[in-house]
Design an enzyme around this catalytic site. Structure first.
Site, PDB file in Angstrom:
ATOM      1  N   ASP A 180       0.841  -1.190   0.000  1.00  0.00           N
ATOM      2  CA  ASP A 180       0.000   0.000   0.000  1.00  0.00           C
ATOM      3  C   ASP A 180       0.884   1.250   0.000  1.00  0.00           C
ATOM      4  O   ASP A 180       1.808   1.359   0.814  1.00  0.00           O
ATOM      5  CB  ASP A 180      -0.907   0.013   1.227  1.00  0.00           C
ATOM      6  N   HIS A 229      -4.411  13.906   1.340  1.00  0.00           N
ATOM      7  CA  HIS A 229      -4.606  13.057   2.513  1.00  0.00           C
ATOM      8  C   HIS A 229      -3.373  13.114   3.417  1.00  0.00           C
ATOM      9  O   HIS A 229      -3.500  13.277   4.634  1.00  0.00           O
ATOM     10  CB  HIS A 229      -4.861  11.619   2.070  1.00  0.00           C
ATOM     11  N   GLU A 279     -10.437   3.931   3.863  1.00  0.00           N
ATOM     12  CA  GLU A 279      -9.548   4.733   3.022  1.00  0.00           C
ATOM     13  C   GLU A 279      -9.911   4.500   1.565  1.00  0.00           C
ATOM     14  O   GLU A 279      -9.930   3.353   1.094  1.00  0.00           O
ATOM     15  CB  GLU A 279      -8.079   4.389   3.279  1.00  0.00           C
ATOM     16  N   GLU A 300      -9.186   4.293  -2.101  1.00  0.00           N
ATOM     17  CA  GLU A 300      -7.982   4.070  -2.898  1.00  0.00           C
ATOM     18  C   GLU A 300      -8.331   3.388  -4.215  1.00  0.00           C
ATOM     19  O   GLU A 300      -9.420   2.851  -4.394  1.00  0.00           O
ATOM     20  CB  GLU A 300      -6.983   3.200  -2.140  1.00  0.00           C
ATOM     21  N   ASP A 357      -8.621   0.349   2.187  1.00  0.00           N
ATOM     22  CA  ASP A 357      -7.632  -0.086   3.164  1.00  0.00           C
ATOM     23  C   ASP A 357      -8.144   0.269   4.562  1.00  0.00           C
ATOM     24  O   ASP A 357      -7.841   1.326   5.106  1.00  0.00           O
ATOM     25  CB  ASP A 357      -6.286   0.604   2.881  1.00  0.00           C
ATOM     26  N   ARG A 385      -7.645   3.516  13.635  1.00  0.00           N
ATOM     27  CA  ARG A 385      -6.815   4.700  13.876  1.00  0.00           C
ATOM     28  C   ARG A 385      -6.244   4.747  15.295  1.00  0.00           C
ATOM     29  O   ARG A 385      -5.151   5.294  15.486  1.00  0.00           O
ATOM     30  CB  ARG A 385      -7.634   5.962  13.609  1.00  0.00           C
ATOM     31  N   GLN A 390      -3.310   2.484  15.193  1.00  0.00           N
ATOM     32  CA  GLN A 390      -2.284   3.098  14.350  1.00  0.00           C
ATOM     33  C   GLN A 390      -1.512   4.174  15.105  1.00  0.00           C
ATOM     34  O   GLN A 390      -0.278   4.246  15.028  1.00  0.00           O
ATOM     35  CB  GLN A 390      -2.939   3.687  13.104  1.00  0.00           C
ATOM     36  N   TYR A 417       2.465   2.985  15.272  1.00  0.00           N
ATOM     37  CA  TYR A 417       3.091   3.249  13.968  1.00  0.00           C
ATOM     38  C   TYR A 417       4.546   3.682  14.068  1.00  0.00           C
ATOM     39  O   TYR A 417       5.291   3.582  13.090  1.00  0.00           O
ATOM     40  CB  TYR A 417       2.274   4.260  13.158  1.00  0.00           C
ATOM     41  N   LYS A 441      -3.689  -2.062  10.197  1.00  0.00           N
ATOM     42  CA  LYS A 441      -3.999  -2.107   8.769  1.00  0.00           C
ATOM     43  C   LYS A 441      -4.212  -3.522   8.225  1.00  0.00           C
ATOM     44  O   LYS A 441      -4.824  -3.674   7.166  1.00  0.00           O
ATOM     45  CB  LYS A 441      -2.834  -1.467   7.986  1.00  0.00           C
ATOM     46  N   THR A 499      -8.629  -5.799   3.935  1.00  0.00           N
ATOM     47  CA  THR A 499      -8.583  -4.866   2.808  1.00  0.00           C
ATOM     48  C   THR A 499      -9.619  -5.325   1.796  1.00  0.00           C
ATOM     49  O   THR A 499      -9.636  -6.498   1.413  1.00  0.00           O
ATOM     50  CB  THR A 499      -7.194  -4.834   2.154  1.00  0.00           C
ATOM     51  N   GLU A 552     -10.043  12.431   8.260  1.00  0.00           N
ATOM     52  CA  GLU A 552      -9.994  13.791   7.731  1.00  0.00           C
ATOM     53  C   GLU A 552     -11.346  14.496   7.867  1.00  0.00           C
ATOM     54  O   GLU A 552     -11.414  15.658   8.281  1.00  0.00           O
ATOM     55  CB  GLU A 552      -9.595  13.758   6.260  1.00  0.00           C
TER      56      GLU A 552
END
Length: 428
Positions: A127, A134, A199, A201, A233, A237, A240, A244, A253, A257, A374
């Protein structure tokens, strides 16, 4: 290459193909389907029907016909692009020639009666993070004064995902469990994610790969791309934010998917290629291994992306899904060819059926944001939904629907179908 298969005047004898929003005869996406009571096999979507390619193999060019005998498209993806173009041209001719109807029509199945599967056995999934709006929006939440890290405009950023948890559209997403540590807590705890996100994509399907140690030149990258799907994806959060650093995404993640099951081929997308948007003044030029004038002139795509949300309450009330965002796929800082060339630039071998994600594609305006992180400003600004509900992140029973359409003046628009999934409660 634009050829007779893109002719807007081309007519198909499959009645439902005329004016179909997703699968007119100018599209012909590839996939794996199973008819009722049958085994998975390769097919092409046409209107509200699916053409069984194994059933018409005797009418197809030799090399593609030999590659269509199994339950995945990996052998077809491995062929040179010229063989896939030959398959497209032959199927287009069969479906537009009334004289072939009696022979071909028995190989058509009602799509509503079929089950769709992943198009390929995915060996690896990577990914990327090429949606600059973003990246800026997310970075601003953590680094208000410096949202983009210094490497972003020099190198296409990516991470290796988990191929085993890629699923086709329609499979539910089980809310994952993991470690969460709110900023005010002294220590993490373990439990279901409270900040489940999507997400928006595009998924990039790899065709003919490269040998280990041999990079793919940027000018040849397009020959290694079979086509595109929609990709979601899914992201936890809260996991994450805790995990991360220092090595990037992991359990936040890799739990699921989603991809749309039809591969809209590179050949079908030829009329919708556009110039890559110019970089802002002061941004560095790509390094030579990522620089190609032809790719900059035709490396972006005129695709409009949309996201809709349907909650359990909305479905119970008969309320249609609520649109969260809409925006163009051209909001990518790096082209698809650039991410393929970069992936192989160190000699990493890509293989037929490998899947790449572009990363979240957001617009610079609020109506085109590609994630709830977002849209809700990290949860501080919940969105209002029809019926009085609000959302900062996804709740059990919520269903996300991604869609996309390519359009250009003088050509018939084509679609990607849907990439949808409903959130199921955590287990255990």
């Amino acid at each position: 290459m634009i050829d007779e298969t893109h002719d807007p005047d081309l007519r198909c004898w499959v009645e439902s193909a005329a004016g179909h929003a997703e699968y007119p005869v100018q599209n012909l996406p590839l996939g794996i389907f199973a008819p009722a009571g049958g085994a998975p096999r390769p097919g092409i979507a046409i209107g509200d029907r699916i053409l069984d390619l194994q059933a018409v193999a005797a009418l197809l060019p030799d090399a593609p016909a030999r590659a269509l005998g199994g339950a995945t498209l990996n052998p077809l993806f491995a062929l040179p692009a010229a063989d896939r173009r030959a398959l497209r041209r032959r199927v287009s001719a069969l479906l537009s020639d009334e004289g072939q109807r009696d022979v071909v029509e028995p190989a058509l199945h009602r799509a509503a009666d079929c089950t769709l599967h992943l198009p390929a056995a995915i060996g690896d999934y990577t990914d990327f993070y090429v949606g600059i709006h973003h990246a800026t929006n997310v970075g601003r939440q953590f680094r208000p004064d410096n949202p983009l890290l210094p490497n972003y405009k020099w190198v296409p950023i990516g991470y290796h995902g988990r191929a085993s948890s890629v699923r086709p559209s329609g499979e539910p997403v089980i809310r994952p469990r993991g470690q969460r540590k709110p900023p005010q807590a002294d220590a993490p705890d373990y439990g279901p994610t409270r900040r489940l996100d999507y997400e928006l994509e595009l998924g990039v399907w790899i065709g003919r790969g490269n040998a280990l140690g041999e990079p793919i030149p940027i000018a040849e990258a397009g020959e290694h791309i079979v086509g595109l799907s929609l990709l979601n994806d899914w992201s936890a959060r809260d996991f994450q934010a805790w995990e991360y650093q220092p090595l990037g995404p992991f359990l936040a993640k890799n739990f699921h998917t989603s991809v749309s099951p039809w591969v809209v081929t590179a050949e079908a997308l030829a009329p919708f290629r556009i110039a890559q948007p110019p970089r802002p003044d002061g941004d560095p030029a790509p390094l030579p291994y990522l620089a190609d004038a032809a790719d900059q002139a035709r490396g972006a795509l005129a695709i409009e992306l949309e996201v809709h949300l349907s909650t359990a309450a909305m479905r119970a009330q008969g309320t249609p899904p609520h649109r969260l965002s809409r925006g163009p796929a051209s909001n990518m800082y790096w082209t698809i060819a650039q991410i393929v060339a970069h992936h192989a630039s160190n000699g990493c071998d890509l293989r037929p059926g490998d899947l790449l994600g572009t990363g979240t594609i957001s617009a610079p305006t609020d109506d085109g944001l590609g994630s709830l992180l977002e849209i809700s400003r990290g949860g501080t600004a919940p969105i209002a939904l029809p019926g009085g509900e609000t959302r900062s992140f996804l709740e059990d029973g919520d269903e996300l629907i991604l869609s996309a359409h390519a359009a250009a003046e003088g050509y018939v628009p084509i679609g990607f179908g849907e990439c949808r999934a409903r959130i199921a409660p955590a287990r255990g």
